[in-house]
Design a protein around this motif. Structure first.
Motif, PDB file in Angstrom:
ATOM      1  N   ILE A  43      12.421   1.932 -10.313  1.00 22.35           N
ATOM      2  CA  ILE A  43      11.056   2.038 -10.831  1.00 22.35           C
ATOM      3  C   ILE A  43      10.720   0.761 -11.606  1.00 22.35           C
ATOM      4  O   ILE A  43      11.364   0.441 -12.603  1.00 22.35           O
ATOM      5  N   LYS A  44       9.696   0.043 -11.119  1.00 21.55           N
ATOM      6  CA  LYS A  44       9.276  -1.191 -11.776  1.00 21.55           C
ATOM      7  C   LYS A  44       7.908  -1.068 -12.437  1.00 21.55           C
ATOM      8  O   LYS A  44       7.528  -1.927 -13.222  1.00 21.55           O
ATOM      9  N   ARG A  45       7.172  -0.017 -12.082  1.00 19.12           N
ATOM     10  CA  ARG A  45       5.828   0.144 -12.661  1.00 19.12           C
ATOM     11  C   ARG A  45       5.487   1.615 -12.698  1.00 19.12           C
ATOM     12  O   ARG A  45       5.859   2.376 -11.806  1.00 19.12           O
ATOM     13  N   ILE A  46       4.776   2.014 -13.741  1.00 22.93           N
ATOM     14  CA  ILE A  46       4.290   3.381 -13.888  1.00 22.93           C
ATOM     15  C   ILE A  46       2.819   3.295 -14.265  1.00 22.93           C
ATOM     16  O   ILE A  46       2.447   2.503 -15.130  1.00 22.93           O
ATOM     17  N   TYR A  47       1.992   4.066 -13.582  1.00 23.08           N
ATOM     18  CA  TYR A  47       0.585   4.145 -13.984  1.00 23.08           C
ATOM     19  C   TYR A  47       0.098   5.557 -13.735  1.00 23.08           C
ATOM     20  O   TYR A  47       0.776   6.359 -13.109  1.00 23.08           O
ATOM     21  N   TYR A  48      -1.071   5.880 -14.270  1.00 18.05           N
ATOM     22  CA  TYR A  48      -1.600   7.230 -14.098  1.00 18.05           C
ATOM     23  C   TYR A  48      -3.107   7.195 -13.950  1.00 18.05           C
ATOM     24  O   TYR A  48      -3.785   6.299 -14.445  1.00 18.05           O
ATOM     25  N   LEU A  49      -3.593   8.179 -13.203  1.00 21.53           N
ATOM     26  CA  LEU A  49      -5.022   8.365 -12.964  1.00 21.53           C
ATOM     27  C   LEU A  49      -5.475   9.582 -13.766  1.00 21.53           C
ATOM     28  O   LEU A  49      -4.809  10.617 -13.738  1.00 21.53           O
ATOM     29  N   TYR A  50      -6.598   9.477 -14.439  1.00 20.06           N
ATOM     30  CA  TYR A  50      -7.120  10.589 -15.226  1.00 20.06           C
ATOM     31  C   TYR A  50      -8.630  10.414 -15.361  1.00 20.06           C
ATOM     32  O   TYR A  50      -9.166   9.340 -15.032  1.00 20.06           O
ATOM     33  N   ASP A  51      -9.302  11.444 -15.835  1.00 18.28           N
ATOM     34  CA  ASP A  51     -10.765  11.428 -15.962  1.00 18.28           C
ATOM     35  C   ASP A  51     -11.433  11.048 -14.643  1.00 18.28           C
ATOM     36  O   ASP A  51     -12.441  10.339 -14.624  1.00 18.28           O
ATOM     37  N   VAL A  52     -10.871  11.504 -13.526  1.00 14.92           N
ATOM     38  CA  VAL A  52     -11.454  11.216 -12.215  1.00 14.92           C
ATOM     39  C   VAL A  52     -12.682  12.110 -12.042  1.00 14.92           C
ATOM     40  O   VAL A  52     -12.577  13.331 -12.152  1.00 14.92           O
ATOM     41  N   PRO A  53     -13.852  11.509 -11.790  1.00 13.34           N
ATOM     42  CA  PRO A  53     -15.073  12.313 -11.645  1.00 13.34           C
ATOM     43  C   PRO A  53     -15.001  13.271 -10.460  1.00 13.34           C
ATOM     44  O   PRO A  53     -14.339  12.990  -9.452  1.00 13.34           O
ATOM     45  N   SER A  54     -15.692  14.370 -10.573  1.00 11.85           N
ATOM     46  CA  SER A  54     -15.743  15.360  -9.496  1.00 11.85           C
ATOM     47  C   SER A  54     -16.221  14.700  -8.203  1.00 11.85           C
ATOM     48  O   SER A  54     -17.193  13.945  -8.201  1.00 11.85           O
ATOM     49  N   GLY A  55     -15.511  14.947  -7.119  1.00  9.49           N
ATOM     50  CA  GLY A  55     -15.878  14.409  -5.815  1.00  9.49           C
ATOM     51  C   GLY A  55     -15.354  13.012  -5.531  1.00  9.49           C
ATOM     52  O   GLY A  55     -15.481  12.518  -4.414  1.00  9.49           O
ATOM     53  N   ALA A  56     -14.750  12.353  -6.520  1.00  8.89           N
ATOM     54  CA  ALA A  56     -14.235  10.992  -6.311  1.00  8.89           C
ATOM     55  C   ALA A  56     -12.959  11.028  -5.479  1.00  8.89           C
ATOM     56  O   ALA A  56     -12.192  11.995  -5.522  1.00  8.89           O
ATOM     57  N   VAL A  57     -12.752   9.965  -4.717  1.00 14.67           N
ATOM     58  CA  VAL A  57     -11.539   9.798  -3.911  1.00 14.67           C
ATOM     59  C   VAL A  57     -10.861   8.521  -4.373  1.00 14.67           C
ATOM     60  O   VAL A  57     -11.490   7.473  -4.477  1.00 14.67           O
ATOM     61  N   ARG A  58      -9.574   8.610  -4.688  1.00 15.70           N
ATOM     62  CA  ARG A  58      -8.789   7.453  -5.093  1.00 15.70           C
ATOM     63  C   ARG A  58      -7.890   7.050  -3.926  1.00 15.70           C
ATOM     64  O   ARG A  58      -7.776   7.748  -2.943  1.00 15.70           O
ATOM     65  N   GLY A  59      -7.209   5.942  -4.075  1.00 15.68           N
ATOM     66  CA  GLY A  59      -6.356   5.446  -2.997  1.00 15.68           C
ATOM     67  C   GLY A  59      -7.200   4.669  -2.007  1.00 15.68           C
ATOM     68  O   GLY A  59      -7.887   3.734  -2.381  1.00 15.68           O
ATOM     69  N   GLY A  60      -7.145   5.079  -0.749  1.00 20.94           N
ATOM     70  CA  GLY A  60      -7.883   4.350   0.285  1.00 20.94           C
ATOM     71  C   GLY A  60      -7.226   3.018   0.607  1.00 20.94           C
ATOM     72  O   GLY A  60      -7.899   2.013   0.781  1.00 20.94           O
ATOM     73  N   LEU A 121       4.883   6.551  -9.908  1.00 20.47           N
ATOM     74  CA  LEU A 121       6.037   5.687 -10.109  1.00 20.47           C
ATOM     75  C   LEU A 121       6.072   4.726  -8.927  1.00 20.47           C
ATOM     76  O   LEU A 121       5.987   5.165  -7.774  1.00 20.47           O
ATOM     77  N   ALA A 122       6.188   3.427  -9.199  1.00 22.50           N
ATOM     78  CA  ALA A 122       6.117   2.424  -8.134  1.00 22.50           C
ATOM     79  C   ALA A 122       7.354   1.528  -8.140  1.00 22.50           C
ATOM     80  O   ALA A 122       7.910   1.229  -9.200  1.00 22.50           O
ATOM     81  N   SER A 123       7.731   1.083  -6.963  1.00 27.25           N
ATOM     82  CA  SER A 123       8.937   0.271  -6.803  1.00 27.25           C
ATOM     83  C   SER A 123       8.714  -1.201  -7.104  1.00 27.25           C
ATOM     84  O   SER A 123       9.673  -1.964  -7.199  1.00 27.25           O
ATOM     85  N   GLU A 124       7.460  -1.615  -7.241  1.00 28.50           N
ATOM     86  CA  GLU A 124       7.162  -3.034  -7.451  1.00 28.50           C
ATOM     87  C   GLU A 124       6.121  -3.207  -8.549  1.00 28.50           C
ATOM     88  O   GLU A 124       5.357  -2.280  -8.830  1.00 28.50           O
ATOM     89  N   LEU A 125       6.081  -4.383  -9.132  1.00 28.04           N
ATOM     90  CA  LEU A 125       5.020  -4.740 -10.049  1.00 28.04           C
ATOM     91  C   LEU A 125       3.734  -4.883  -9.247  1.00 28.04           C
ATOM     92  O   LEU A 125       3.763  -5.062  -8.024  1.00 28.04           O
ATOM     93  N   TYR A 126       2.588  -4.830  -9.920  1.00 29.81           N
ATOM     94  CA  TYR A 126       1.316  -4.950  -9.214  1.00 29.81           C
ATOM     95  C   TYR A 126       1.232  -6.296  -8.509  1.00 29.81           C
ATOM     96  O   TYR A 126       1.499  -7.345  -9.094  1.00 29.81           O
ATOM     97  N   ASP A 127       0.850  -6.260  -7.231  1.00 28.95           N
ATOM     98  CA  ASP A 127       0.658  -7.459  -6.425  1.00 28.95           C
ATOM     99  C   ASP A 127      -0.433  -7.154  -5.406  1.00 28.95           C
ATOM    100  O   ASP A 127      -0.205  -6.414  -4.452  1.00 28.95           O
ATOM    101  N   GLU A 128      -1.597  -7.715  -5.597  1.00 30.72           N
ATOM    102  CA  GLU A 128      -2.727  -7.452  -4.701  1.00 30.72           C
ATOM    103  C   GLU A 128      -2.388  -7.799  -3.252  1.00 30.72           C
ATOM    104  O   GLU A 128      -2.908  -7.176  -2.324  1.00 30.72           O
ATOM    105  N   GLU A 129      -1.506  -8.759  -3.040  1.00 31.73           N
ATOM    106  CA  GLU A 129      -1.118  -9.160  -1.682  1.00 31.73           C
ATOM    107  C   GLU A 129      -0.379  -8.039  -0.936  1.00 31.73           C
ATOM    108  O   GLU A 129      -0.280  -8.074   0.284  1.00 31.73           O
ATOM    109  N   ASP A 130       0.157  -7.067  -1.662  1.00 30.06           N
ATOM    110  CA  ASP A 130       0.883  -5.958  -1.040  1.00 30.06           C
ATOM    111  C   ASP A 130      -0.050  -4.859  -0.540  1.00 30.06           C
ATOM    112  O   ASP A 130       0.367  -3.984   0.206  1.00 30.06           O
ATOM    113  N   TYR A 131      -1.315  -4.913  -0.926  1.00 28.94           N
ATOM    114  CA  TYR A 131      -2.286  -3.876  -0.557  1.00 28.94           C
ATOM    115  C   TYR A 131      -2.937  -4.187   0.779  1.00 28.94           C
ATOM    116  O   TYR A 131      -3.275  -5.338   1.065  1.00 28.94           O
TER     117      TYR A 131
END
Length: 151
Positions: A43-60, A121-131
């Protein structure tokens, strides 16, 4: 981590629910998670999603190298996984279960209940190039065998 798939299995089968230990106590339960034991990666990074508005979609998006484990710490939500050929839905609503997602899987998170918290829980630090944020680019990479094991 090897993504080798056994004969007859599909890539989407690599996504799975992992159950974590629960220490039951009359004062409240405790769950713990250990990398490379309960989680099949460092585990190299941990983040969390909260206060997601009704009907919103995350990820993608999908990841090239990153492994993830998603946990519903509070409330509930659906995680839709797509391996480029088929889709599978997972309903998460217990803090002692997590959904493991290896690289090369498109994911969307939807139907958040009020006050839900999604811990990742993520295996890598944030890297936009990985998305990979373009679904058609993702499908093309799948068709070209980008994540296929070569032995």
């Amino acid at each position: 981590m090897s993504l080798k798939i056994e004969m007859g299995r599909k890539r989407i089968d690599l996504c799975k629910i992992i159950e974590f230990p629960v220490v039951h106590d009359h004062r409240g339960n405790l769950t713990f998670i250990e990398e490379n034991k309960h989680v099949p990666f460092e585990i190299k990074r941990i983040y969390y999603l909260y206060d997601v508005p009704s009907g919103a979609v995350r990820g993608g998006h999908a990841h090239i190298e990153l492994h993830q484990l998603i946990i519903a710490l509070s409330g509930s939500f659906d995680v839709i996984i797509d391996d480029g050929y088929q889709r599978k839905s997972f309903f998460l609503n217990r803090p002692h279960y997590g959904l493991y997602i290896p690289p090369g899987m498109w994911r969307e998170i939807e139907n958040f209940s009020s006050n839900s918290v999604a811990l990742v829980l993520a295996s890598e630090l944030y890297d936009e190039e990985d998305y990979i944020r373009d679904y058609e680019k993702f499908r093309k990479m799948v068709r070209e065998g980008f994540w296929d094991e070569s032995d």
